[in-house]
Design a protein around this motif. Structure first.
Motif, short mmCIF file in Angstrom:
data_model
loop_
_atom_site.label_atom_id
_atom_site.label_comp_id
_atom_site.label_asym_id
_atom_site.label_seq_id
_atom_site.Cartn_x
_atom_site.Cartn_y
_atom_site.Cartn_z
N PRO A 1 0.82 -1.22 0.00
CA PRO A 1 0.00 0.00 0.00
C PRO A 1 0.85 1.27 0.00
CG PRO A 1 -0.73 -1.56 1.68
CD PRO A 1 0.59 -2.05 1.19
N GLU A 2 0.43 2.23 -0.81
CA GLU A 2 1.06 3.56 -0.84
C GLU A 2 0.13 4.56 -0.17
OE1 GLU A 2 4.03 4.34 -2.06
OE2 GLU A 2 4.51 2.34 -2.86
N ARG A 3 0.69 5.39 0.70
CA ARG A 3 -0.13 6.41 1.35
C ARG A 3 -0.53 7.49 0.35
NH1 ARG A 3 1.62 7.83 7.54
NH2 ARG A 3 1.89 5.70 8.31
N TRP A 4 -1.73 7.99 0.56
CA TRP A 4 -2.28 9.02 -0.33
C TRP A 4 -3.27 9.85 0.46
CZ3 TRP A 4 -7.24 8.49 -3.42
CH2 TRP A 4 -7.41 9.58 -4.29
N SER A 5 -3.25 11.14 0.24
CA SER A 5 -4.24 12.03 0.87
C SER A 5 -5.21 12.48 -0.21
CB SER A 5 -3.56 13.24 1.51
OG SER A 5 -2.75 12.83 2.59
N PRO A 6 -6.36 11.81 -0.31
CA PRO A 6 -7.33 12.18 -1.36
C PRO A 6 -7.92 13.55 -1.09
CG PRO A 6 -8.28 10.56 0.13
CD PRO A 6 -6.85 10.70 0.53
N PRO A 7 -8.35 14.25 -2.14
CA PRO A 7 -9.01 15.53 -1.92
C PRO A 7 -10.29 15.34 -1.13
CG PRO A 7 -9.33 14.80 -4.18
CD PRO A 7 -8.35 13.85 -3.56
N PRO A 8 -10.66 16.31 -0.30
CA PRO A 8 -11.91 16.18 0.46
C PRO A 8 -13.09 15.95 -0.48
CG PRO A 8 -10.62 18.04 1.25
CD PRO A 8 -9.95 17.57 0.00
N ALA A 9 -13.90 14.97 -0.15
CA ALA A 9 -15.03 14.64 -1.01
C ALA A 9 -16.05 15.79 -0.99
CB ALA A 9 -15.69 13.35 -0.54
N PRO B 1 -4.56 7.81 3.92
CA PRO B 1 -3.39 8.48 4.50
C PRO B 1 -2.78 7.71 5.67
CG PRO B 1 -5.35 9.92 4.46
CD PRO B 1 -5.81 8.52 4.25
N LEU B 2 -3.44 6.67 6.17
CA LEU B 2 -3.00 5.94 7.35
C LEU B 2 -2.02 4.84 6.97
CD1 LEU B 2 -6.45 5.66 9.18
CD2 LEU B 2 -4.65 7.38 9.51
N PRO B 3 -1.34 4.25 7.97
CA PRO B 3 -0.39 3.18 7.67
C PRO B 3 -1.02 2.08 6.82
CG PRO B 3 -0.16 3.85 9.96
CD PRO B 3 -1.34 4.61 9.41
N ARG C 1 -4.96 -1.21 5.35
CA ARG C 1 -5.54 -1.65 4.08
C ARG C 1 -5.22 -3.12 3.81
NH1 ARG C 1 -3.25 2.53 0.18
NH2 ARG C 1 -2.17 3.39 2.00
N LYS C 2 -4.08 -3.57 4.28
CA LYS C 2 -3.78 -5.00 4.16
C LYS C 2 -4.80 -5.83 4.94
CE LYS C 2 1.24 -4.94 3.42
NZ LYS C 2 2.54 -5.46 3.93
N LEU C 3 -5.19 -5.32 6.12
CA LEU C 3 -6.18 -6.03 6.91
C LEU C 3 -7.53 -6.07 6.20
CD1 LEU C 3 -5.30 -4.69 10.47
CD2 LEU C 3 -4.88 -6.99 9.58
#
Length: 333
Positions: A10-18, A258-260, A264-266
């Motif tokens: 997984p790569e961290r990403w900060s999506p734009p606010p919906a 944006p989290l570790p 997402r693996k879980l």
């Protein structure tokens, strides 16, 4: 769970606010309830129109179908032996097929041929959508280097950006136009041929690659921060770019990005029945070449849902779906 590259990374990403639109089910303007034309199989992921108004679609068992909306008859044209996804039909009836398992195929006069099955000496994985320009150039996308169609959600969760956009010139040479795309999906050409567009499902946007003019060879974003996951896109008879949204953005998924990555693996390790699922909906947008939304049309997915393909002609919308056993037909209200 098939991961071509091994374990999930997984790569961290900060999506734009919906936007608020991503959090509401809007009923006005609502699409009229789609009319279903039943098919002899499931999953007409994309739909395209022939010159005489018939619909071409490919279903999960590999068959390519021609559907006549005047009498709802269905004709089997071919069997790819794989999983057909995005399609393009030429004025003479030749059909280009992105097959997730076999690459780019062409169906002409009943003959099925492989057009592209490798790029730069490596097999072409997860061919997704395709369009042919008037000069014979073919533009097509590959959604992921790491995940198969059956496990496409893994790519969206990983957000590693291994999608690509290609051009095959009339001589047969294949060139990578864009790499690092977040689940490259639908492909369309502008009516004036100035640019080719590709939906990035995992980035909630449609990216534009310029073909002509001072920006030729560069790329930018036509529209971003979409309220849902864009899938296939198509140029309509109205000159607009029609975008399918199989489902709205999920607040939990946006919070996870944006989290570790272990979180997402879980999620990925959960049984499929426990994973994030979008509410059933029928949802399409149409935008102009300035990225302005001209139509935003939605209805609850009561008799049809998970719209992944759209074709527009003279105000009629033809809909495909990854999960339905039918195509849908409705009108722009």
């Amino acid at each position: 769970m098939a991961i071509f590259g091994g374990t999930m990374r997984p790569e961290r990403w900060s999506p734009p606010p919906a936007s608020p639109r991503a959090r509401e089910t809007r009923s006005v303007p609502a699409l009229p309830l789609p009319r279903r034309i039943e098919l002899p199989g499931v999953g007409p992921e994309d739909v395209v129109l022939t010159a005489d108004g018939r619909v071409i679609a490919g279903i999960a068992d590999g068959r390519i179908l021609r559907i006549d909306p005047t009498d709802d008859s269905v004709t089997i044209l071919a069997d790819t032996g794989g999983r057909p996804l995005g399609l393009h039909v030429d004025p003479d009836g030749t059909v280009l097929i992105c097959d997730a398992e076999r690459g780019v195929l062409q169906l002409s006069d009943g003959q099925l041929d492989v057009v592209v099955d490798s790029v730069d000496g490596a097999p072409l994985p997860f061919a997704s959508n395709i369009i042919r320009d008037t000069d014979g150039s073919i533009y097509f996308s590959s959604s992921s280097r790491r995940y198969s169609l059956a496990d496409y959600m893994g790519d969206l969760l990983e957000h590693s950006g291994t999608g690509r956009l290609f051009r095959r010139d009339p001589s047969g040479t294949v060139e990578t136009l864009l790499d690092g795309l977040y689940f490259a999906n639908g492909v369309a050409l502008a009516a004036d041929g100035s640019c080719v567009l590709v939906a990035e499902t995992g980035a909630y946007q449609v990216t534009r690659y310029w073909l002509t003019g001072p920006l030729a060879g560069s790329h930018d974003v036509l529209i971003d921060n979409l309220p849902g996951f864009p899938d296939n896109i198509a140029l309509g008879s109205d000159g607009l770019i029609w975008i399918t949204l199989p489902g709205a953005r999920d607040p939990m998924l946006d919070r996870l990005f944006p989290l570790p990555g272990v979180l997402r693996k879980l999620v990925w390790a959960l049984p499929e029945r426990m994973r994030i699922k979008a509410a059933p909906t029928v949802w399409v947008l149409a935008v102009d070449l300035n990225g302005k939304i001209v139509h935003d049309l939605q209805i609850e997915g009561t008799n049809f849902a998970m719209v992944t393909g759209v074709a527009e002609r003279d105000g009629t919308l033809y809909l495909g779906s990854l999960s339905e056993s039918a195509i849908g037909i409705t009108q722009i209200p």
